[in-house]
Design a protein around this motif. Structure first.
Motif, mmCIF file in Angstrom:
data_model
loop_
_atom_site.group_PDB
_atom_site.id
_atom_site.type_symbol
_atom_site.label_atom_id
_atom_site.label_comp_id
_atom_site.label_asym_id
_atom_site.label_seq_id
_atom_site.Cartn_x
_atom_site.Cartn_y
_atom_site.Cartn_z
ATOM 1 N N LYS A 45 0.853 -1.186 0.000
ATOM 2 C CA LYS A 45 0.000 0.000 0.000
ATOM 3 C C LYS A 45 0.893 1.241 0.000
ATOM 4 O O LYS A 45 1.832 1.336 0.775
ATOM 5 N N SER A 46 0.603 2.177 -0.866
ATOM 6 C CA SER A 46 1.477 3.332 -1.051
ATOM 7 C C SER A 46 0.683 4.625 -1.094
ATOM 8 O O SER A 46 -0.527 4.622 -1.311
ATOM 9 N N SER A 47 1.392 5.738 -0.916
ATOM 10 C CA SER A 47 0.811 7.074 -1.000
ATOM 11 C C SER A 47 1.570 7.874 -2.045
ATOM 12 O O SER A 47 2.735 7.625 -2.312
ATOM 13 N N TYR A 48 0.923 8.861 -2.600
ATOM 14 C CA TYR A 48 1.508 9.722 -3.617
ATOM 15 C C TYR A 48 2.062 10.977 -2.954
ATOM 16 O O TYR A 48 1.378 11.630 -2.168
ATOM 17 N N LYS A 49 3.325 11.307 -3.241
ATOM 18 C CA LYS A 49 3.967 12.522 -2.733
ATOM 19 C C LYS A 49 4.736 13.176 -3.866
ATOM 20 O O LYS A 49 5.176 12.514 -4.810
ATOM 21 N N THR A 50 4.928 14.472 -3.787
ATOM 22 C CA THR A 50 5.701 15.216 -4.768
ATOM 23 C C THR A 50 7.015 15.655 -4.143
ATOM 24 O O THR A 50 7.037 16.138 -3.012
ATOM 25 N N LEU A 51 8.112 15.477 -4.883
ATOM 26 C CA LEU A 51 9.433 15.906 -4.428
ATOM 27 C C LEU A 51 10.028 16.878 -5.440
ATOM 28 O O LEU A 51 9.847 16.707 -6.652
ATOM 29 N N TYR A 52 10.722 17.865 -4.969
ATOM 30 C CA TYR A 52 11.459 18.767 -5.845
ATOM 31 C C TYR A 52 12.919 18.372 -5.761
ATOM 32 O O TYR A 52 13.524 18.423 -4.697
ATOM 33 N N ILE A 53 13.492 17.914 -6.891
ATOM 34 C CA ILE A 53 14.845 17.377 -6.940
ATOM 35 C C ILE A 53 15.629 18.155 -7.988
ATOM 36 O O ILE A 53 15.117 18.440 -9.082
ATOM 37 N N SER A 54 16.878 18.468 -7.679
ATOM 38 C CA SER A 54 17.700 19.219 -8.629
ATOM 39 C C SER A 54 17.859 18.435 -9.934
ATOM 40 O O SER A 54 17.824 17.196 -9.944
ATOM 41 N N ASP A 55 18.041 19.164 -11.018
ATOM 42 C CA ASP A 55 18.193 18.531 -12.327
ATOM 43 C C ASP A 55 19.394 17.583 -12.356
ATOM 44 O O ASP A 55 19.330 16.517 -12.964
ATOM 45 N N GLY A 56 20.468 17.960 -11.685
ATOM 46 C CA GLY A 56 21.657 17.108 -11.652
ATOM 47 C C GLY A 56 21.386 15.777 -10.970
ATOM 48 O O GLY A 56 21.826 14.721 -11.446
ATOM 49 N N LEU A 57 20.634 15.814 -9.880
ATOM 50 C CA LEU A 57 20.285 14.594 -9.168
ATOM 51 C C LEU A 57 19.333 13.736 -10.003
ATOM 52 O O LEU A 57 19.473 12.510 -10.065
ATOM 53 N N VAL A 58 18.395 14.372 -10.677
ATOM 54 C CA VAL A 58 17.479 13.651 -11.561
ATOM 55 C C VAL A 58 18.271 12.922 -12.649
ATOM 56 O O VAL A 58 18.006 11.746 -12.936
ATOM 57 N N ASP A 59 19.249 13.600 -13.222
ATOM 58 C CA ASP A 59 20.073 12.976 -14.266
ATOM 59 C C ASP A 59 20.802 11.742 -13.735
ATOM 60 O O ASP A 59 20.853 10.704 -14.402
ATOM 61 N N LYS A 60 21.368 11.858 -12.539
ATOM 62 C CA LYS A 60 22.093 10.731 -11.946
ATOM 63 C C LYS A 60 21.158 9.557 -11.668
ATOM 64 O O LYS A 60 21.490 8.400 -11.930
ATOM 65 N N ILE A 61 19.972 9.839 -11.139
ATOM 66 C CA ILE A 61 19.006 8.782 -10.831
ATOM 67 C C ILE A 61 18.502 8.137 -12.123
ATOM 68 O O ILE A 61 18.369 6.912 -12.204
ATOM 69 N N ASN A 62 18.243 8.941 -13.139
ATOM 70 C CA ASN A 62 17.817 8.400 -14.435
ATOM 71 C C ASN A 62 18.875 7.467 -15.018
ATOM 72 O O ASN A 62 18.554 6.431 -15.605
ATOM 73 N N GLU A 63 20.134 7.814 -14.868
ATOM 74 C CA GLU A 63 21.225 6.979 -15.379
ATOM 75 C C GLU A 63 21.274 5.641 -14.635
ATOM 76 O O GLU A 63 21.432 4.584 -15.249
ATOM 77 N N ILE A 64 21.103 5.669 -13.312
ATOM 78 C CA ILE A 64 21.063 4.429 -12.529
ATOM 79 C C ILE A 64 19.886 3.576 -12.979
ATOM 80 O O ILE A 64 20.025 2.363 -13.171
ATOM 81 N N ALA A 65 18.725 4.198 -13.158
ATOM 82 C CA ALA A 65 17.534 3.462 -13.585
ATOM 83 C C ALA A 65 17.761 2.826 -14.960
ATOM 84 O O ALA A 65 17.447 1.651 -15.160
ATOM 85 N N LYS A 66 18.306 3.588 -15.875
ATOM 86 C CA LYS A 66 18.566 3.081 -17.224
ATOM 87 C C LYS A 66 19.540 1.908 -17.192
ATOM 88 O O LYS A 66 19.310 0.881 -17.830
ATOM 89 N N ASN A 67 20.612 2.040 -16.416
ATOM 90 C CA ASN A 67 21.629 0.989 -16.338
ATOM 91 C C ASN A 67 21.110 -0.283 -15.672
ATOM 92 O O ASN A 67 21.707 -1.348 -15.834
#
Length: 61
Positions: free
Chosen positions: A13-35
């Motif tokens: 069971k989960s809840s929806y939340k919004t986070l504001y994340i820097s573009d640089g951090l988003v790029d790093k997380i996207n790269e981990i997800a892709k890899n």
């Protein structure tokens, strides 16, 4: 800090939340997800659970 990706087959069971994340951090997380052929959300949740040391507690709840 070591962490492992969460198994996406175990839904809890989960809840929806919004986070504001820097573009640089988003790029790093996207790269981990892709890899790792997983989603951005799975990477973020896996990191948070690992950092909080509550992976087992969250799955059992």
């Amino acid at each position: 800090m070591d962490w492992t990706l969460k198994d996406t087959k175990q839904k809890v069971k989960s809840s929806y939340k919004t986070l504001y994340i820097s573009d640089g951090l988003v790029d790093k997380i996207n790269e981990i997800a892709k890899n790792n052929s997983t989603s951005f959300n799975n990477v973020v949740i896996s990191m948070i659970e690992s950092c909080l040391g509550e992976k087992e507690n969250l799955v059992d709840s």
